[in-house]
Design a protein around this motif. Structure first.
Motif, PDB file in Angstrom:
ATOM      1  N   GLY A 146      12.923 -65.412  59.551  1.00  0.00           N
ATOM      2  CA  GLY A 146      11.510 -65.277  59.865  1.00  0.00           C
ATOM      3  C   GLY A 146      11.118 -63.847  60.169  1.00  0.00           C
ATOM      4  O   GLY A 146      11.899 -62.909  60.026  1.00  0.00           O
ATOM      5  N   VAL A 147       9.869 -63.677  60.613  1.00  0.00           N
ATOM      6  CA  VAL A 147       9.322 -62.339  60.832  1.00  0.00           C
ATOM      7  C   VAL A 147       9.984 -61.639  62.012  1.00  0.00           C
ATOM      8  O   VAL A 147      10.008 -60.410  62.064  1.00  0.00           O
ATOM      9  CB  VAL A 147       7.795 -62.406  61.037  1.00  0.00           C
ATOM     10  N   ILE A 148      10.517 -62.402  62.969  1.00  0.00           N
ATOM     11  CA  ILE A 148      11.163 -61.767  64.121  1.00  0.00           C
ATOM     12  C   ILE A 148      12.406 -61.008  63.660  1.00  0.00           C
ATOM     13  O   ILE A 148      12.724 -59.937  64.168  1.00  0.00           O
ATOM     14  CB  ILE A 148      11.524 -62.821  65.181  1.00  0.00           C
ATOM     15  N   PHE A 149      13.105 -61.553  62.684  1.00  0.00           N
ATOM     16  CA  PHE A 149      14.283 -60.875  62.145  1.00  0.00           C
ATOM     17  C   PHE A 149      13.876 -59.563  61.483  1.00  0.00           C
ATOM     18  O   PHE A 149      14.555 -58.545  61.628  1.00  0.00           O
ATOM     19  CB  PHE A 149      14.973 -61.785  61.129  1.00  0.00           C
ATOM     20  N   GLN A 150      12.765 -59.546  60.753  1.00  0.00           N
ATOM     21  CA  GLN A 150      12.278 -58.324  60.111  1.00  0.00           C
ATOM     22  C   GLN A 150      11.935 -57.269  61.153  1.00  0.00           C
ATOM     23  O   GLN A 150      12.243 -56.086  60.991  1.00  0.00           O
ATOM     24  CB  GLN A 150      11.050 -58.635  59.257  1.00  0.00           C
ATOM     25  N   ASP A 151      11.319 -57.695  62.243  1.00  0.00           N
ATOM     26  CA  ASP A 151      10.961 -56.760  63.307  1.00  0.00           C
ATOM     27  C   ASP A 151      12.224 -56.164  63.935  1.00  0.00           C
ATOM     28  O   ASP A 151      12.271 -54.972  64.241  1.00  0.00           O
ATOM     29  CB  ASP A 151      10.130 -57.483  64.367  1.00  0.00           C
ATOM     30  N   ALA A 152      13.256 -56.993  64.114  1.00  0.00           N
ATOM     31  CA  ALA A 152      14.518 -56.498  64.666  1.00  0.00           C
ATOM     32  C   ALA A 152      15.151 -55.477  63.728  1.00  0.00           C
ATOM     33  O   ALA A 152      15.742 -54.488  64.174  1.00  0.00           O
ATOM     34  CB  ALA A 152      15.480 -57.662  64.916  1.00  0.00           C
ATOM     35  N   ALA A 153      15.026 -55.696  62.419  1.00  0.00           N
ATOM     36  CA  ALA A 153      15.577 -54.750  61.444  1.00  0.00           C
ATOM     37  C   ALA A 153      14.875 -53.398  61.545  1.00  0.00           C
ATOM     38  O   ALA A 153      15.514 -52.344  61.495  1.00  0.00           O
ATOM     39  CB  ALA A 153      15.446 -55.320  60.035  1.00  0.00           C
ATOM     40  N   ASN A 154      13.561 -53.415  61.686  1.00  0.00           N
ATOM     41  CA  ASN A 154      12.804 -52.161  61.816  1.00  0.00           C
ATOM     42  C   ASN A 154      13.234 -51.394  63.067  1.00  0.00           C
ATOM     43  O   ASN A 154      13.414 -50.170  63.029  1.00  0.00           O
ATOM     44  CB  ASN A 154      11.305 -52.460  61.875  1.00  0.00           C
ATOM     45  N   THR A 155      13.391 -52.110  64.175  1.00  0.00           N
ATOM     46  CA  THR A 155      13.816 -51.454  65.418  1.00  0.00           C
ATOM     47  C   THR A 155      15.225 -50.899  65.282  1.00  0.00           C
ATOM     48  O   THR A 155      15.525 -49.801  65.762  1.00  0.00           O
ATOM     49  CB  THR A 155      13.761 -52.446  66.593  1.00  0.00           C
ATOM     50  N   ALA A 156      16.103 -51.642  64.611  1.00  0.00           N
ATOM     51  CA  ALA A 156      17.477 -51.186  64.421  1.00  0.00           C
ATOM     52  C   ALA A 156      17.523 -49.868  63.664  1.00  0.00           C
ATOM     53  O   ALA A 156      18.275 -48.951  64.022  1.00  0.00           O
ATOM     54  CB  ALA A 156      18.277 -52.262  63.675  1.00  0.00           C
ATOM     55  N   VAL A 157      16.725 -49.747  62.620  1.00  0.00           N
ATOM     56  CA  VAL A 157      16.703 -48.514  61.829  1.00  0.00           C
ATOM     57  C   VAL A 157      16.154 -47.357  62.666  1.00  0.00           C
ATOM     58  O   VAL A 157      16.668 -46.232  62.623  1.00  0.00           O
ATOM     59  CB  VAL A 157      15.869 -48.708  60.553  1.00  0.00           C
ATOM     60  N   PHE A 158      15.130 -47.619  63.448  1.00  0.00           N
ATOM     61  CA  PHE A 158      14.547 -46.581  64.308  1.00  0.00           C
ATOM     62  C   PHE A 158      15.589 -46.055  65.296  1.00  0.00           C
ATOM     63  O   PHE A 158      15.757 -44.838  65.463  1.00  0.00           O
ATOM     64  CB  PHE A 158      13.339 -47.134  65.061  1.00  0.00           C
ATOM     65  N   VAL A 159      16.290 -46.963  65.966  1.00  0.00           N
ATOM     66  CA  VAL A 159      17.284 -46.553  66.967  1.00  0.00           C
ATOM     67  C   VAL A 159      18.442 -45.809  66.300  1.00  0.00           C
ATOM     68  O   VAL A 159      18.957 -44.821  66.841  1.00  0.00           O
ATOM     69  CB  VAL A 159      17.797 -47.773  67.746  1.00  0.00           C
ATOM     70  N   ALA A 160      18.860 -46.262  65.122  1.00  0.00           N
ATOM     71  CA  ALA A 160      19.957 -45.592  64.409  1.00  0.00           C
ATOM     72  C   ALA A 160      19.587 -44.151  64.079  1.00  0.00           C
ATOM     73  O   ALA A 160      20.433 -43.244  64.186  1.00  0.00           O
ATOM     74  CB  ALA A 160      20.290 -46.364  63.139  1.00  0.00           C
ATOM     75  N   GLN A 161      18.346 -43.910  63.693  1.00  0.00           N
ATOM     76  CA  GLN A 161      17.909 -42.541  63.412  1.00  0.00           C
ATOM     77  C   GLN A 161      17.916 -41.699  64.682  1.00  0.00           C
ATOM     78  O   GLN A 161      18.321 -40.533  64.667  1.00  0.00           O
ATOM     79  CB  GLN A 161      16.506 -42.559  62.794  1.00  0.00           C
ATOM     80  N   GLN A 162      17.457 -42.288  65.798  1.00  0.00           N
ATOM     81  CA  GLN A 162      17.454 -41.562  67.068  1.00  0.00           C
ATOM     82  C   GLN A 162      18.881 -41.232  67.502  1.00  0.00           C
ATOM     83  O   GLN A 162      19.147 -40.151  68.028  1.00  0.00           O
ATOM     84  CB  GLN A 162      16.768 -42.404  68.144  1.00  0.00           C
ATOM     85  N   GLU A 163      19.797 -42.166  67.289  1.00  0.00           N
ATOM     86  CA  GLU A 163      21.177 -41.997  67.744  1.00  0.00           C
ATOM     87  C   GLU A 163      21.911 -40.948  66.920  1.00  0.00           C
ATOM     88  O   GLU A 163      22.696 -40.151  67.452  1.00  0.00           O
ATOM     89  CB  GLU A 163      21.908 -43.342  67.676  1.00  0.00           C
ATOM     90  N   THR A 164      21.686 -40.940  65.611  1.00  0.00           N
ATOM     91  CA  THR A 164      22.421 -40.023  64.727  1.00  0.00           C
ATOM     92  C   THR A 164      21.693 -38.710  64.507  1.00  0.00           C
ATOM     93  O   THR A 164      22.307 -37.726  64.067  1.00  0.00           O
ATOM     94  CB  THR A 164      22.653 -40.682  63.359  1.00  0.00           C
TER      95      THR A 164
END
Length: 304
Positions: A146-164
């Motif tokens: 569902g859409v909640i999974f898509q939102d989690a994916a967007n947040t994951a990519v954002f955090v990965a960019q901040q971390e690296t």
């Protein structure tokens, strides 16, 4: 007699001249003073106007200087991003993630039929691929999410960019989720921490230990939050050959239910009495898998 007359005329002329000097010239000097005062006032007003204009100009210059600094920093940031994320950047990472789904069964008791809902754990295969693109975050799932999974994916990519410190603005990030067995569709953000780990691994080109798995939500600051179905997920992880299960610290307390029977008159009453236990101790004893608590994505990276 003439000399007296001449003297009288001379005196009269002197008096007349003195009168003219004293009384007739005074208004002329007064007008000049007034005119000069008016000019002074006008000059003072003009001076104030010019001072105001200078102040405004100084403020404008400061504003332009601030804007110039901002755009210089922005250009520097964009240049660094272009260097950090070259065109054609590719990466891949995969890991199994525990999930919980509801299983609904119909139970017949005489003429009555009721639904019995139970929760079961299963492992999902989650992978991420980065390739040259337009900065999109794409999700393809089997079963459908569902859409909640898509939102989690967007947040994951954002955090990965901040971390690296690596921008993915020039890359597409594609998550793929599949299951080895046919299970009902699941949704939720509990795979957020794992997807963040996968994205970081894809960016850095590092391999992950497939004997380890984790669960937990992720927020914009990289904090890992609580999820549901802890025991079921731990059971699925152990059944899938995992030896270490990373769990959000917010899930350190686990509620279990003990069956208690008591006699009331001639009847036996069966009750499910809740009890709060330490999740790490209970799961390690009951499921035989190592549990470690994590608070942030940095904690996850240390264990992986």
């Amino acid at each position: 007699m003439k000399s007296k007359l001449l003297a009288f005329i001379l005196v009269l002329s002197l008096v007349a001249n003195a009168y003219l000097l004293l009384f007739e010239q005074a208004p002329v000097e007064g007008e000049q003073i007034q005119e000069m005062q008016a000019q002074i006032n006008s000059l003072e007003r003009e001076n104030k106007r010019l001072e105001t204009q200078v102040t405004q100009n100084n403020q404008s210059l400061q504003s332009y200087a601030s804007q110039l600094d901002f755009y210089r920093e922005r250009v520097f940031e964009l240049e660094n991003n272009l260097q950090a994320c070259p065109a054609g950047m590719q990466g891949f990472a995969t890991l199994q993630a525990p999930a919980v789904f509801q299983n609904v069964e119909l139970e017949r008791s005489g003429p009555f039929v009721r639904e019995v809902v139970s929760e079961e754990g299963a492992l999902l295969n989650i992978s991420v691929e980065t390739r040259a693109g337009k900065g999109r975050v794409l999700v393809q799932t089997t079963p459908l999410m569902g859409v909640i999974f898509q939102d989690a994916a967007n947040t994951a990519v954002f955090v990965a960019q901040q971390e690296t410190g690596v921008s993915l603005s020039g890359s597409d990030v594609i998550f793929s989720i599949t299951a080895d067995q046919e299970i009902p569709g699941v949704d939720g953000s509990s795979a957020g921490a794992l997807m963040t780990l996968l994205t970081i691994s894809a960016i850095n080109g590092t391999e992950l230990n497939d004997s380890v798995t984790l669960t937990g939500t992720i927020d914009d600051e990289g904090n890992i939050g609580a999820i549901g179905g802890v025991f079921e997920k731990a059971t699925a992880a152990e059944a899938g050959g995992k030896t270490l299960f990373l769990l959000p610290r917010e899930n350190s307390e686990l509620v279990i239910y003990n069956i208690v029977e008591r006699k009331v008159g001639g009847f036996t009453v069966v009750e499910r009495v809740p009890e709060v236990v330490d999740a790490e101790e209970y799961i390690e004893e009951e499921v035989d898998i190592d549990i470690q608590y994590v608070d942030t994505i940095e904690d996850v990276l240390r264990w992986m």
